[in-house]
Design an enzyme around this catalytic site. Structure first.
Site, PDB file in Angstrom:
ATOM      1  CG  ASP A  30      16.298  15.156  23.622  1.00  6.17           C
ATOM      2  OD1 ASP A  30      15.709  14.492  22.743  1.00  6.17           O
ATOM      3  OD2 ASP A  30      16.851  16.249  23.389  1.00  6.17           O
ATOM      4  CD  GLU A  80      33.343  -7.233  29.885  1.00  2.56           C
ATOM      5  OE1 GLU A  80      32.969  -6.751  30.963  1.00  2.56           O
ATOM      6  OE2 GLU A  80      34.014  -6.594  29.047  1.00  2.56           O
ATOM      7  CB  CYS A 112      35.885  -4.826  25.901  1.00  5.54           C
ATOM      8  SG  CYS A 112      34.403  -4.428  26.843  1.00  5.54           S
ATOM      9  CB  THR A 153      25.825   1.905  26.656  1.00  8.22           C
ATOM     10  OG1 THR A 153      26.067   1.577  28.025  1.00  8.22           O
ATOM     11  CG2 THR A 153      25.781   3.412  26.499  1.00  8.22           C
ATOM     12  CB  SER A 202      34.986   4.507  31.551  1.00  7.34           C
ATOM     13  OG  SER A 202      35.099   3.451  30.628  1.00  7.34           O
ATOM     14  CG  HIS A 234      35.941  -1.603  22.856  1.00  8.29           C
ATOM     15  ND1 HIS A 234      34.922  -2.528  22.840  1.00  8.29           N
ATOM     16  CD2 HIS A 234      35.853  -0.948  24.041  1.00  8.29           C
ATOM     17  CE1 HIS A 234      34.255  -2.443  23.984  1.00  8.29           C
ATOM     18  NE2 HIS A 234      34.800  -1.491  24.720  1.00  8.29           N
ATOM     19  CE  LYS A 243      31.722  12.257  22.341  1.00  7.46           C
ATOM     20  NZ  LYS A 243      31.063  12.204  23.673  1.00  7.46           N
ATOM     21  CG  ASN A 277      29.189  -2.156  25.040  1.00 14.55           C
ATOM     22  OD1 ASN A 277      30.011  -2.740  24.355  1.00 14.55           O
ATOM     23  ND2 ASN A 277      29.472  -1.646  26.224  1.00 14.55           N
TER      24      ASN A 277
END
Length: 394
Positions: A30, A80, A112, A153, A202, A234, A243, A277
């Site tokens: 979706d 990285e 990161c 991502t 994570s 970040h 969030k 990302n």
């Protein structure tokens, strides 16, 4: 006391992107899971002749066109996505940008987080010699296994910042809040092309680190949560920062509604939705996004959270300069994003496979000319990476 911080900032991303409507269809998912769930609509896909060096140089050249490069005595390159196990990415860019030979060049790595470490190191170097400036570049390519949970991502981008005394964009306040712990939420062994990820852990680790860093910042500086006007996080994906900020605001008993908390972060997520990302570059592309999409930040406090899995994090804040709007590249940035070329799924797979370094193992390889950017990765000659400057202006 001399104020030190970000005098100029510019970002760059690939000239190509994949619309996640296409990925959702191909992966039988979706699309709302991408657009609303992780808050990404498009992901930047590097062409075969684009990498962290070319993107970093394309970001930095915008700054060098407006400053005295002979006052830059240090180039710090955070990434990285290293292209060499020994030679610094900063050295490649040093040549492409024609920086002074007396300039020190260093590459930094801690997932990161390294871009934030670079900013703090740069501020310390300028404090030691206020007549000099430091160029910080952060450039990364987020790449995951095909058909994995992280595929949506992915992304790529670079940001360049000039750190100097009496900055025209953001004066960074002394003191910060740090947190480190040895965790296995995201890592990439030398023998793996793509990272290993424990996605759920994570997210937990990211939010925990943000809380611990803020507590440490408040302890070290006395800053109050409600004294910060806007926040940059970040952003592995845009809803991650939202969030974390909502949870942080509630824990700090800030007295703000969820809508008010979201408003503190949303302007900084605009670019992430269009690029995806960018690993170490993402927190500072978020800053670019905030500067371009907020009406008036002059004199306001802005906090920045840098995070790197594994893990290390840091919260700090700064005061936006009164004349910051004169330094913005808002129209250029919007054009950069709107002028990108959409690719179909087969081209996405072609570009993805082009990044397989196994084809370099015989020591010689010529990459096809695809990117319209000023710099390109032209190939391998006797195991040495070759870069070309392709144009006189962006």
């Amino acid at each position: 006391m001399t104020r030190i911080g970000i005098d100029d900032i510019a970002f760059y991303t690939s000239n190509f992107y994949l619309d996640l409507h296409i990925l959702a269809e191909k992966r039988n998912t979706d699309h709302d899971k991408y657009a609303s769930g992780i808050g990404i609509e498009k992901i930047g896909i590097p062409a075969p002749d684009e990498d962290i060096i070319t993107m970093g140089a394309n970001a930095a050249i915008q700054i060098l066109e407006q400053c005295d490069r002979h006052k830059i005595d240090t180039l710090l390159f955070a990434t990285e996505s290293s292209v060499d196990q020994s030679k610094s990415a900063a050295v490649f860019v040093h040549r492409l940008l024609d920086l002074p030979s007396e300039c020190r060049t260093v590459e930094l790595k801690q997932a990161c987080y390294s871009s934030t470490a670079a900013v703090q190191i740069a501020c310390a170097l300028v404090a030691r010699n206020p007549e000099k400036s430091v160029l910080v570049i952060s450039s990364d390519i987020a790449r995951y296994d095909l058909e994995s949970a992280g595929e949506a991502t992915q992304g790529c981008g670079a940001v360049a910042m000039l750190i100097k005394a009496d900055p025209r964009i953001l004066s960074i306040e002394p003191g910060s809040g740090c947190y480190s712990a040895d965790t296995w939420d995201f890592w990439r062994p030398n023998y793996c092309s793509n990272p290993k990820v424990d996605g759920k852990f994570s997210i937990i680790n990211y939010i925990r680190t943000a809380k611990e860093c803020w507590k440490n910042l408040a302890k070290n500086t006395g800053v109050d949560f409600n004294s910060i006007y806007r926040f940059c996080y970040h952003l592995p994906f845009s809803t991650m920062g939202l969030k974390a900020h909502i949870k942080l605001g509630k824990e700090m008993s800030a007295g703000k509604t969820q809508q008010e908390l979201e408003a503190q972060v949303l302007p900084s997520t605009v670019c992430c939705r269009q690029i995806g990302n960018c690993y170490s570059a993402s927190a500072y592309i978020a800053l670019c996004s905030l500067l371009d999409n907020e009406q008036d930040l002059a004199g306001k406090n802005v906090a920045i959270f840098g995070y790197g899995s594994g893990c290390a994090g840091e919260f700090y804040y700064g005061v936006v300069s009164d004349s910051y709007q004169k330094m913005l590249r808002t129209d250029h940035n919007k054009k950069l994003l709107s002028a990108r070329e959409a690719i179909d799924f087969s081209t996405y797979l072609e570009f993805y496979q082009a990044s397989d370094t196994k084809k370099y193992q015989d020591g010689n390889y010529t990459t096809p000319a695809v990117t319209p950017g000023m710099f390109r990765f032209s190939g391998i000659r006797n195991h040495a990476r070759m870069y070309d400057r392709c144009a006189d202006d962006l």
